[in-house]
Design a protein around this motif. Sequence first.
Motif, PDB file in Angstrom:
ATOM      1  N   GLY A 150      23.694  36.706  40.408  1.00 17.08           N
ATOM      2  CA  GLY A 150      23.565  36.338  39.008  1.00 17.08           C
ATOM      3  C   GLY A 150      23.272  37.506  38.094  1.00 17.08           C
ATOM      4  O   GLY A 150      23.446  37.411  36.883  1.00 17.08           O
ATOM      5  N   ASP A 165      28.130  38.222  42.359  1.00 16.07           N
ATOM      6  CA  ASP A 165      28.599  36.850  42.353  1.00 16.07           C
ATOM      7  C   ASP A 165      27.969  36.106  43.536  1.00 16.07           C
ATOM      8  O   ASP A 165      27.991  36.596  44.665  1.00 16.07           O
ATOM      9  CB  ASP A 165      30.128  36.822  42.473  1.00 16.07           C
ATOM     10  CG  ASP A 165      30.701  35.433  42.298  1.00 16.07           C
ATOM     11  OD1 ASP A 165      30.579  34.638  43.242  1.00 16.07           O
ATOM     12  OD2 ASP A 165      31.263  35.161  41.228  1.00 16.07           O
ATOM     13  N   ARG A 474      34.900  37.912  29.058  1.00 19.30           N
ATOM     14  CA  ARG A 474      33.867  38.359  29.996  1.00 19.30           C
ATOM     15  C   ARG A 474      32.844  39.241  29.286  1.00 19.30           C
ATOM     16  O   ARG A 474      31.637  39.188  29.573  1.00 19.30           O
ATOM     17  CB  ARG A 474      34.492  39.127  31.167  1.00 19.30           C
ATOM     18  CG  ARG A 474      35.286  38.255  32.111  1.00 19.30           C
ATOM     19  CD  ARG A 474      35.653  38.976  33.393  1.00 19.30           C
ATOM     20  NE  ARG A 474      36.591  38.193  34.176  1.00 19.30           N
ATOM     21  CZ  ARG A 474      36.262  37.162  34.949  1.00 19.30           C
ATOM     22  NH1 ARG A 474      34.997  36.804  35.054  1.00 19.30           N
ATOM     23  NH2 ARG A 474      37.192  36.487  35.614  1.00 19.30           N
ATOM     24  N   THR A 480      30.846  35.089  34.396  1.00 23.24           N
ATOM     25  CA  THR A 480      31.333  34.079  35.328  1.00 23.24           C
ATOM     26  C   THR A 480      32.593  33.390  34.799  1.00 23.24           C
ATOM     27  O   THR A 480      32.886  33.423  33.607  1.00 23.24           O
ATOM     28  CB  THR A 480      30.257  33.008  35.589  1.00 23.24           C
ATOM     29  OG1 THR A 480      30.082  32.224  34.391  1.00 23.24           O
ATOM     30  CG2 THR A 480      28.932  33.644  35.973  1.00 23.24           C
ATOM     31  N   ASP A 481      33.296  32.711  35.699  1.00 26.38           N
ATOM     32  CA  ASP A 481      34.487  31.972  35.287  1.00 26.38           C
ATOM     33  C   ASP A 481      34.131  30.856  34.303  1.00 26.38           C
ATOM     34  O   ASP A 481      34.908  30.537  33.400  1.00 26.38           O
ATOM     35  CB  ASP A 481      35.194  31.386  36.511  1.00 26.38           C
ATOM     36  CG  ASP A 481      35.992  32.435  37.273  1.00 26.38           C
ATOM     37  OD1 ASP A 481      36.159  33.547  36.732  1.00 26.38           O
ATOM     38  OD2 ASP A 481      36.430  32.152  38.398  1.00 26.38           O
TER      39      ASP A 481
END
Length: 553
Positions: A150, A165, A474, A480-481
């Motif tokens: 994170g 990730d 991003r 993150t996605d």
Amino acid sequence: MRRVAVVAVTAGLLLAGAVPAWAGPGEDVLRPGEQLAPGDGLLAPGGGHVLVVQPDGSLGLYALDDVVRWSSGRGVAGATLTADATGDVRLVAPDGAVLWSTATAGSQGTLRLRDDGEMVVESPDGSVVWGSGTAVVPSTLVGPDRLDPGDVLSSPDGRHTLFVDPDAGVQLSGPDGVARWTPVSEPAPTSESESESESESESESESESESESESGSNSAAPQGGVRATALELRENGNLVALDEGGEVVWRSRTAGIGPASLALQDDGNLVLLDAAGTPVWSSDTPIGPSAMDVGGELSVGASLGSPSGHLALRIAAGALVATWDDEPVWSSSTDTGTTFRLQEDGDLVLLDAAGTPVWTSGTAGNPGARLVMEETAVLLVSAEGEVLWQVGVPEELVVESVPPTVPTGVQPTDCALVDGPVAEGDIVRTRSGIRVHPCLAATVDALVAAATADGVELGGGGWRSPEQQIALRRAHCGPTDADVYEKAASACSPSTARPGSSRHERGLAIDFTSGGRSLTYGSAAYAWLKEHAGEYGLKNLPGEAWHWSVDGS
């Protein structure tokens, strides 16, 4: 609570008609039942950010570099910021009207200004019930410290991200979100000294220092092995990657250098620096500049790169070579070149050590030409926008690396019929150098010519690829996605459209510049556009002086 009185005024910035201010030492929190009067503010613990109730009654969040990070919008003079007993934080006008609120009633929360520039309302148990989305992602890790799942580092310009990730592990991603480096697990130790190094003893023995001072692995992608779930910069200067069990699976082999810092640079290179600021290790992932102007040179060891970094131009083994993901796609077929230059007459030349040309593009007679690295092509463009020389990337390589997300084909002549992202092959470059949808090209050229006739210089950036839009998301919304594809545009800092919905992806928007700088409110160029852009079918996006599109979005 001690109220923070405004003690200095910074000129040159305007936000909703208010004057930004600096605050003296004071509180970083506003508790239930407390309030800030006009001119008062909160100061982050480290002093890097200040939240001020401004003279016009709006809230303004500022960083030390005079950057406006956030505003509550239009205010009313005399307004106060109040945290009521239920935890709702409200900006209230003198007549009691609520101008802005965190909508956190019932949380019994406290408003807190953090060192990273994020404003949050925290409930009594420490959970965050509201956030401003203004956190500045750090670009440097100062040892001893670590990145856990994170955690993220971002280059100062936001185009590159080092992210742990939870699923994929440690990833250094480029502007298009593709991993460009990740620590690769190492083989088991084969000697006693190597085993001592892997145990990472802090004794810094002579044998360990010698072993660890060797170059670390710079592998750009994992080839199997254990996934790294944390990156730790240790007190002895060693950067190590750890698996879920805390075992070392990769190391930079720099133990013994003492205190160090890890920096993610704007060129995408991850660099480990000793206490004197000297690089001792890097990921070897720099992306060179995307353009070269007249007089520009490229020497051995340097490169030019496309915005995403897939396409590069460099000198290798005496030849000028274009590569796509490190695979050669074109070469000058020479073996003695040492310097590459764009001459004043518009000719590209490769020179040997004696300064003798060993290759040229044969484009002399075009003063003012510019070399541009686009996503899938190297272009030498004349001052009038004509392509004089180019190297294209074979389509099959592009398809393998970056699957096309938009179709190519005949494009409508009516901009109102363009309803989705447009492929690069269907975009045109105007005479003014701005890339737009064909339906807008003539209009843009006419607008720029009219501005020039009135003494206003306009340039800018138009179309951007889906990969570039993802990179911006991003940088502005999070790594993150979910941040990239789901977060609302207004939740990003600055506001950034979701991939697939930006007018830039359709070639229907332009971020105008004047004199090489983005437009600002109050500038002559902005004033000219405000008066005349409507005649050419362009509208301004409120809040962004530089952004103009066919529908103002």
